[in-house]
Design a protein around this motif. Structure first.
Motif, PDB file in Angstrom:
ATOM      1  N   THR A  18       0.835  -1.204   0.000  1.00  0.00           N
ATOM      2  CA  THR A  18       0.000   0.000   0.000  1.00  0.00           C
ATOM      3  C   THR A  18       0.869   1.254   0.000  1.00  0.00           C
ATOM      4  OG1 THR A  18      -1.697  -1.197   1.234  1.00  0.00           O
ATOM      5  CG2 THR A  18      -1.833   1.196   1.253  1.00  0.00           C
ATOM      6  N   THR A  19       1.891   1.269   0.835  1.00  0.00           N
ATOM      7  CA  THR A  19       2.793   2.419   0.913  1.00  0.00           C
ATOM      8  C   THR A  19       3.528   2.605  -0.403  1.00  0.00           C
ATOM      9  OG1 THR A  19       3.052   2.086   3.295  1.00  0.00           O
ATOM     10  CG2 THR A  19       4.727   3.417   2.189  1.00  0.00           C
ATOM     11  N   ARG A  20       3.953   1.520  -1.006  1.00  0.00           N
ATOM     12  CA  ARG A  20       4.655   1.595  -2.299  1.00  0.00           C
ATOM     13  C   ARG A  20       3.756   2.207  -3.373  1.00  0.00           C
ATOM     14  NH1 ARG A  20       8.016  -3.242  -5.241  1.00  0.00           N
ATOM     15  NH2 ARG A  20       8.839  -1.941  -6.889  1.00  0.00           N
ATOM     16  N   ALA A  21       2.513   1.750  -3.441  1.00  0.00           N
ATOM     17  CA  ALA A  21       1.571   2.290  -4.435  1.00  0.00           C
ATOM     18  C   ALA A  21       1.338   3.780  -4.205  1.00  0.00           C
ATOM     19  CB  ALA A  21       0.256   1.522  -4.382  1.00  0.00           C
ATOM     20  N   ARG A  22       1.203   4.170  -2.947  1.00  0.00           N
ATOM     21  CA  ARG A  22       0.989   5.578  -2.608  1.00  0.00           C
ATOM     22  C   ARG A  22       2.185   6.427  -3.029  1.00  0.00           C
ATOM     23  NH1 ARG A  22      -0.793   4.743   2.778  1.00  0.00           N
ATOM     24  NH2 ARG A  22      -2.839   4.184   2.045  1.00  0.00           N
ATOM     25  N   LEU A  23       3.387   5.944  -2.744  1.00  0.00           N
ATOM     26  CA  LEU A  23       4.598   6.675  -3.103  1.00  0.00           C
ATOM     27  C   LEU A  23       4.791   6.736  -4.620  1.00  0.00           C
ATOM     28  CD1 LEU A  23       6.968   5.504  -0.264  1.00  0.00           C
ATOM     29  CD2 LEU A  23       6.401   7.875  -0.828  1.00  0.00           C
ATOM     30  N   GLN A  24       4.463   5.668  -5.320  1.00  0.00           N
ATOM     31  CA  GLN A  24       4.577   5.695  -6.779  1.00  0.00           C
ATOM     32  C   GLN A  24       3.600   6.697  -7.381  1.00  0.00           C
ATOM     33  OE1 GLN A  24       4.141   1.474  -7.546  1.00  0.00           O
ATOM     34  NE2 GLN A  24       6.362   1.227  -7.790  1.00  0.00           N
ATOM     35  N   HIS A  25       2.403   6.788  -6.807  1.00  0.00           N
ATOM     36  CA  HIS A  25       1.439   7.796  -7.276  1.00  0.00           C
ATOM     37  C   HIS A  25       1.953   9.205  -7.000  1.00  0.00           C
ATOM     38  CE1 HIS A  25      -2.282   9.899  -8.066  1.00  0.00           C
ATOM     39  NE2 HIS A  25      -2.170  10.462  -6.880  1.00  0.00           N
ATOM     40  N   LEU A  26       2.478   9.429  -5.810  1.00  0.00           N
ATOM     41  CA  LEU A  26       3.024  10.749  -5.475  1.00  0.00           C
ATOM     42  C   LEU A  26       4.204  11.095  -6.384  1.00  0.00           C
ATOM     43  CD1 LEU A  26       2.862  10.652  -1.581  1.00  0.00           C
ATOM     44  CD2 LEU A  26       1.560  12.147  -3.098  1.00  0.00           C
ATOM     45  N   GLN A  27       5.050  10.119  -6.697  1.00  0.00           N
ATOM     46  CA  GLN A  27       6.188  10.369  -7.566  1.00  0.00           C
ATOM     47  C   GLN A  27       5.732  10.769  -8.968  1.00  0.00           C
ATOM     48  OE1 GLN A  27       8.694   6.966  -8.354  1.00  0.00           O
ATOM     49  NE2 GLN A  27      10.466   8.250  -8.778  1.00  0.00           N
ATOM     50  N   ALA A  28       4.640  10.168  -9.428  1.00  0.00           N
ATOM     51  CA  ALA A  28       4.131  10.491 -10.761  1.00  0.00           C
ATOM     52  C   ALA A  28       3.535  11.895 -10.819  1.00  0.00           C
ATOM     53  CB  ALA A  28       3.084   9.458 -11.177  1.00  0.00           C
ATOM     54  N   THR A  29       3.061  12.394  -9.685  1.00  0.00           N
ATOM     55  CA  THR A  29       2.402  13.705  -9.680  1.00  0.00           C
ATOM     56  C   THR A  29       3.253  14.821  -9.084  1.00  0.00           C
ATOM     57  OG1 THR A  29       1.333  13.186  -7.567  1.00  0.00           O
ATOM     58  CG2 THR A  29       0.109  12.648  -9.575  1.00  0.00           C
ATOM     59  N   ARG A  30       4.390  14.494  -8.523  1.00  0.00           N
ATOM     60  CA  ARG A  30       5.289  15.501  -7.939  1.00  0.00           C
ATOM     61  C   ARG A  30       6.687  15.311  -8.508  1.00  0.00           C
ATOM     62  NH1 ARG A  30       0.683  14.447  -5.299  1.00  0.00           N
ATOM     63  NH2 ARG A  30       0.027  15.972  -3.763  1.00  0.00           N
ATOM     64  N   PRO A  31       7.093  16.179  -9.438  1.00  0.00           N
ATOM     65  CA  PRO A  31       8.379  15.987 -10.109  1.00  0.00           C
ATOM     66  C   PRO A  31       9.597  16.090  -9.192  1.00  0.00           C
ATOM     67  CG  PRO A  31       7.247  17.969 -10.895  1.00  0.00           C
ATOM     68  CD  PRO A  31       6.344  17.298  -9.935  1.00  0.00           C
ATOM     69  N   GLY A  32       9.483  16.691  -8.032  1.00  0.00           N
ATOM     70  CA  GLY A  32      10.628  16.820  -7.136  1.00  0.00           C
ATOM     71  C   GLY A  32      10.842  15.635  -6.226  1.00  0.00           C
ATOM     72  N   LEU A  33      10.053  14.569  -6.405  1.00  0.00           N
ATOM     73  CA  LEU A  33      10.128  13.398  -5.525  1.00  0.00           C
ATOM     74  C   LEU A  33      10.800  12.235  -6.233  1.00  0.00           C
ATOM     75  CD1 LEU A  33       9.318  11.815  -2.927  1.00  0.00           C
ATOM     76  CD2 LEU A  33       7.160  11.273  -4.087  1.00  0.00           C
ATOM     77  N   ALA A  34      11.759  11.616  -5.553  1.00  0.00           N
ATOM     78  CA  ALA A  34      12.351  10.361  -6.022  1.00  0.00           C
ATOM     79  C   ALA A  34      11.990   9.283  -5.005  1.00  0.00           C
ATOM     80  CB  ALA A  34      13.861  10.492  -6.146  1.00  0.00           C
ATOM     81  N   TYR A  35      11.589   8.121  -5.518  1.00  0.00           N
ATOM     82  CA  TYR A  35      11.208   7.005  -4.655  1.00  0.00           C
ATOM     83  C   TYR A  35      12.124   5.826  -4.962  1.00  0.00           C
ATOM     84  CZ  TYR A  35       8.691   2.830  -3.232  1.00  0.00           C
ATOM     85  OH  TYR A  35       8.368   1.617  -2.688  1.00  0.00           O
ATOM     86  N   VAL A  36      12.704   5.237  -3.911  1.00  0.00           N
ATOM     87  CA  VAL A  36      13.582   4.079  -4.065  1.00  0.00           C
ATOM     88  C   VAL A  36      13.055   2.964  -3.177  1.00  0.00           C
ATOM     89  CG1 VAL A  36      15.936   3.199  -3.817  1.00  0.00           C
ATOM     90  CG2 VAL A  36      15.556   5.586  -4.496  1.00  0.00           C
TER      91      VAL A  36
END
Length: 158
Positions: A84-102
């Motif tokens: 769930t957290t991964r999906a949330r972070l991937q969505h945020l990464q797609a909508t916020r260009p300043g975010l990197a998710y690893v």
């Protein structure tokens, strides 16, 4: 002879009832305390036990200089809150260009897990562009808190 709840209490001594009451109160207090800490972002100042995780994270391929905020998630294959957290972070990464998710598989990187004192999954590390640890959270972060942290450091507003 079957013993019901009333029979059990009636047959207990005063000491037994006191011990039972104390155990219930302690269990309720511990449960409340754990629930309030679950997923809460702890700032770097609160994280006295973890000193300088940047070198360990960079060894895992994390490059904080590439984004305003880098979120590193340690998780395991069978962890529901991790997905769930991964999906949330991937969505945020797609909508916020300043975010990197690893994403880091904790089971495949046990040495890093030990060095960073990751005790449960998901555990998230939040790094700024200079690689400084802004904070970390253990357990699934609340969606609104995760979004607020990302927006605060990427300059985005939803």
């Amino acid at each position: 002879m079957p013993i019901g709840t009333v029979g059990l209490v009636r047959g207990m001594s005063g000491t037994g009832l006191a011990v039972l009451a104390v155990a219930l109160v302690l269990t309720a207090a511990a449960s409340w305390w754990l629930r309030t800490r679950d997923g809460r972002l702890r700032t770097a100042q609160e994280e006295e036990g973890v000193g300088g995780p940047t070198a360990v994270l960079e060894g895992l391929g994390v490059r904080p200089a590439d984004a305003d905020l880098t979120v590193v998630q340690f998780s395991t294959a069978f962890c529901g809150p991790c997905r769930t957290t991964r999906a949330r972070l991937q969505h945020l990464q797609a909508t916020r260009p300043g975010l990197a998710y690893v994403h880091v598989d904790a089971e495949s990187h046990l040495e890093a897990v030990r060095e960073l004192d990751v005790r449960r999954t998901p555990t998230l590390f939040y790094l700024d562009r200079e690689g400084r640890l802004l904070g970390r959270s253990s357990g699934a972060p609340r969606p609104e808190e995760l979004t607020a942290v990302v927006d605060a450091h990427t300059g985005a507003r939803s």
